[in-house]
Enzyme design. Structure first.
Site, PDB file in Angstrom:
ATOM      1  N   THR A 156       0.906  -1.158   0.000  1.00  9.80           N
ATOM      2  CA  THR A 156       0.000   0.000   0.000  1.00  9.80           C
ATOM      3  C   THR A 156       0.937   1.198   0.000  1.00  9.80           C
ATOM      4  O   THR A 156       2.039   1.111   0.546  1.00  9.80           O
ATOM      5  CB  THR A 156      -0.916   0.039   1.240  1.00  9.80           C
ATOM      6  OG1 THR A 156      -0.101   0.164   2.404  1.00  9.80           O
ATOM      7  CG2 THR A 156      -1.776  -1.222   1.370  1.00  9.80           C
ATOM      8  N   HIS A 157       0.540   2.279  -0.626  1.00  9.22           N
ATOM      9  CA  HIS A 157       1.409   3.470  -0.778  1.00  9.22           C
ATOM     10  C   HIS A 157       2.731   3.108  -1.457  1.00  9.22           C
ATOM     11  O   HIS A 157       3.735   3.779  -1.251  1.00  9.22           O
ATOM     12  CB  HIS A 157       1.701   4.126   0.575  1.00  9.22           C
ATOM     13  CG  HIS A 157       0.488   4.329   1.431  1.00  9.22           C
ATOM     14  ND1 HIS A 157      -0.252   5.499   1.397  1.00  9.22           N
ATOM     15  CD2 HIS A 157      -0.132   3.508   2.312  1.00  9.22           C
ATOM     16  CE1 HIS A 157      -1.273   5.380   2.251  1.00  9.22           C
ATOM     17  NE2 HIS A 157      -1.225   4.179   2.811  1.00  9.22           N
ATOM     18  N   SER A 278      17.906   0.845 -26.931  1.00  6.39           N
ATOM     19  CA  SER A 278      18.141   2.273 -27.047  1.00  6.39           C
ATOM     20  C   SER A 278      19.099   2.481 -28.205  1.00  6.39           C
ATOM     21  O   SER A 278      19.955   1.637 -28.470  1.00  6.39           O
ATOM     22  CB  SER A 278      18.758   2.794 -25.750  1.00  6.39           C
ATOM     23  OG  SER A 278      19.562   3.929 -26.015  1.00  6.39           O
ATOM     24  N   LYS A 284      20.763  -1.204 -22.958  1.00 14.05           N
ATOM     25  CA  LYS A 284      19.402  -0.994 -22.456  1.00 14.05           C
ATOM     26  C   LYS A 284      18.345  -1.894 -23.069  1.00 14.05           C
ATOM     27  O   LYS A 284      18.393  -2.265 -24.219  1.00 14.05           O
ATOM     28  CB  LYS A 284      18.983   0.467 -22.678  1.00 14.05           C
ATOM     29  CG  LYS A 284      19.686   1.380 -21.691  1.00 14.05           C
ATOM     30  CD  LYS A 284      18.889   2.642 -21.464  1.00 14.05           C
ATOM     31  CE  LYS A 284      17.687   2.364 -20.591  1.00 14.05           C
ATOM     32  NZ  LYS A 284      16.894   3.569 -20.450  1.00 14.05           N
ATOM     33  N   ASN A 286      14.258  -1.546 -22.957  1.00 16.74           N
ATOM     34  CA  ASN A 286      13.206  -0.643 -22.478  1.00 16.74           C
ATOM     35  C   ASN A 286      11.814  -1.266 -22.586  1.00 16.74           C
ATOM     36  O   ASN A 286      11.520  -1.943 -23.566  1.00 16.74           O
ATOM     37  CB  ASN A 286      13.231   0.654 -23.280  1.00 16.74           C
ATOM     38  CG  ASN A 286      14.511   1.435 -23.062  1.00 16.74           C
ATOM     39  OD1 ASN A 286      15.095   1.394 -21.976  1.00 16.74           O
ATOM     40  ND2 ASN A 286      14.966   2.119 -24.093  1.00 16.74           N
ATOM     41  N   GLU A 291       4.681   0.811 -21.629  1.00 17.43           N
ATOM     42  CA  GLU A 291       4.623   2.281 -21.561  1.00 17.43           C
ATOM     43  C   GLU A 291       3.575   2.811 -22.522  1.00 17.43           C
ATOM     44  O   GLU A 291       2.800   3.713 -22.192  1.00 17.43           O
ATOM     45  CB  GLU A 291       5.993   2.894 -21.896  1.00 17.43           C
ATOM     46  CG  GLU A 291       7.003   2.736 -20.766  1.00 17.43           C
ATOM     47  CD  GLU A 291       8.416   3.180 -21.151  1.00 17.43           C
ATOM     48  OE1 GLU A 291       9.169   3.521 -20.251  1.00 17.43           O
ATOM     49  OE2 GLU A 291       8.758   3.171 -22.353  1.00 17.43           O
TER      50      GLU A 291
END
Ligand code: ARG
Length: 462
Positions: A156-157, A278, A284, A286, A291
């Site tokens: 939570t949070h 990338s 990388k 990604n 997204e």
């Protein structure tokens, strides 16, 4: 210079700029199949009612069938300067079959025609999207069953809270998608009513039978009130809202996948199929796909707000404003369909890093609540006192650089002597997860029960 604007009253040719603003053919041409299906049903009804002859009907029906197959084969293209799909098809029909084609528009208007075409499109897509959601639920429950023992920190949070299992986490998303599915299906049921025969706004003096067309087109019945029907776009707003809510759920799952695939978490690894590199940093990988799914919610919400705004304050009945209803719906439907297909593939192909998830459970004293629950249940302490004793145990563990589940009995007894050895087994994270056996809880048995319940529900939808 165009002359294709539908009018018997306007003598001058319309300006090219007017046509550019006014013509919907460039985007409503995707409704050709709905338009032809609707026209065939309408023509059939007209002949059944003796409003047109059987011979005219046959010519119209054959002509429309040919136009459909010519559109599909590319022999007839919808890129002329006709005002909209309705004018384009009726015009082509008349060019092909002559006078009989001119009888098709008896007892109808483009107002009920567009209400029909667009409604058919929306209804069909409610079902297509619902089916894709069902496939995603299926993928999630397969994963849930496989990982009903895999521990991870429930949060939570975004802070470690209590140990849960990964299957339970997946079942949370499966539950959201179940509600989404139900929303698309209930929109389908509610709006499965035929607008055909409402004509411009008030019905028609011709002896039509709206039940004939409703039945032929698969609607449950004709709509109640024609004035409402030609100006109603609630069915379109509903699918936009359904898609917005679905995409919001998708964005939450995507966000977690993005987070979980970071070096800080390492809980999952997306397959190389669903990650990109990338152009400058060779190391990388990604998470572009989740997204993008996360971002697509933006356009879905935009489309919903746009149509709500178009419809607000419109007087009855049809207004040309309503032509602005389509592009947003087409876009949201395309977005939702593609997103669901991608999500399903991505979830099925990702790797769940069980060890990393379980390692993360040793951070954050996840079983602290179990110590407090033990003090209440076994030592009959008031919860607030138990809460403070547990706080002291957490502080001691922090000081020793341990997780609360790693404290020894004597450590615990140094805080409160009422604590006995029975507590040790309870502080184990797996035991903690399995202790939450209340209905809908995370315990493996409860998670598997949720899997079985949704599996049964899926079977009922087939
Ligand atoms: N192209 C129009 C639309 O999409 C069709 C209905 C036009 N009706 C009218 N009376 N101008 O809304």
């Amino acid at each position: 210079m165009g002359t294709k604007i539908a009018s018997a009253r306007i003598s001058e040719s319309s300006s090219e700029l007017l046509q550019k603003l006014n013509n919907s053919l460039p985007f409503d041409k995707v409704l050709y199949e709905e338009d032809i299906t609707g026209s065939r049903a309408h023509a059939y009804m007209l002949s059944q009612q003796g409003i047109i002859s059987e011979d005219d009907f046959q010519q119209i029906d054959n002509g429309l069938k040919e136009i459909l197959s010519d559109i599909e084969s590319g022999d007839f293209t919808l890129d002329g300067d006709d005002e909209d799909i309705h004018m384009a098809i009726e015009g082509e029909l008349t060019r092909r079959i002559g006078d009989a084609g001119k009888r098709l528009h008896t007892a109808r208007s483009r107002n009920d025609q567009v209400a029909l075409d667009f409604r058919l499109f929306v209804l069909t897509n409610n079902k297509i999207i619902a089916k894709l959601i069902l496939e995603n639920i299926n993928t999630l429950i397969v994963l849930a069953k496989k990982h009903a023992q895999t521990l991870l920190p429930g949060m939570t949070h975004l802070q470690h809270a209590q140990p849960i299992n990964f299957g339970f986490h997946m079942m949370a998303y499966a539950s959201m998608f179940k509600r989404d599915y139900e929303r698309f299906m209930s929109s389908y049921e509610r709006n499965n009513l035929s607008p055909v025969g409402c004509a411009a706004l008030a019905g028609t003096p011709h002896p039509i039978d709206r039940n004939t067309t409703a039945k032929k087109l698969g609607f449950s019945s004709p709509t109640l009130n024609c004035l409402d029907t030609v100006s109603d776009r609630d069915f379109a707003l509903e699918i936009l809202f359904n898609i917005s809510t679905l995409m919001m759920h998708l964005s939450r799952l995507s966000e977690e996948l993005i987070l979980w695939s970071t070096a800080e978490f390492k809980w999952i690894t997306l397959s190389d199929k669903h990650a990109t590199g990338s152009s400058i940093m060779p190391q990388k990988k990604n998470p572009d796909i989740p997204e993008l799914l996360r971002a697509k919610t933006g356009r879905a919400n935009g489309n919903l707000i746009a149509l709500l705004t178009v419809m607000k304050g419109l007087p009855l009945a049809y207004n040309k404003d309503m032509q602005e209803d389509k592009e947003g719906v087409f876009d949201s439907v395309r977005t939702a369909t593609l997103s669901l297909q991608v999500l399903e593939e991505m979830i099925a192909d990702m790797t769940v890093n069980v060890e990393e998830m379980e390692k993360a459970c040793m951070i954050g004293h996840l079983s602290a609540t179990d110590l407090a629950d033990y003090l209440v249940k076994e030592q009959n302490l008031p919860f607030r006192d138990a809460y403070h004793i547990t706080g002291d145990a957490v502080n001691l563990a922090e000081k020793k650089g341990l997780d609360i589940s790693e404290l020894s009995l004597s450590d615990l007894q140094s805080i409160d002597e009422r604590i006995d050895e029975g507590v040790i087994a309870l502080l184990d994270n797996r035991a903690s997860m399995n202790a939450r056996v209340s209905e809908g809880g995370t315990a493996t048995v409860r998670t598997l029960e949720q899997v079985e319940s949704l599996r049964g529900w899926i079977r009922e939808q087939m």
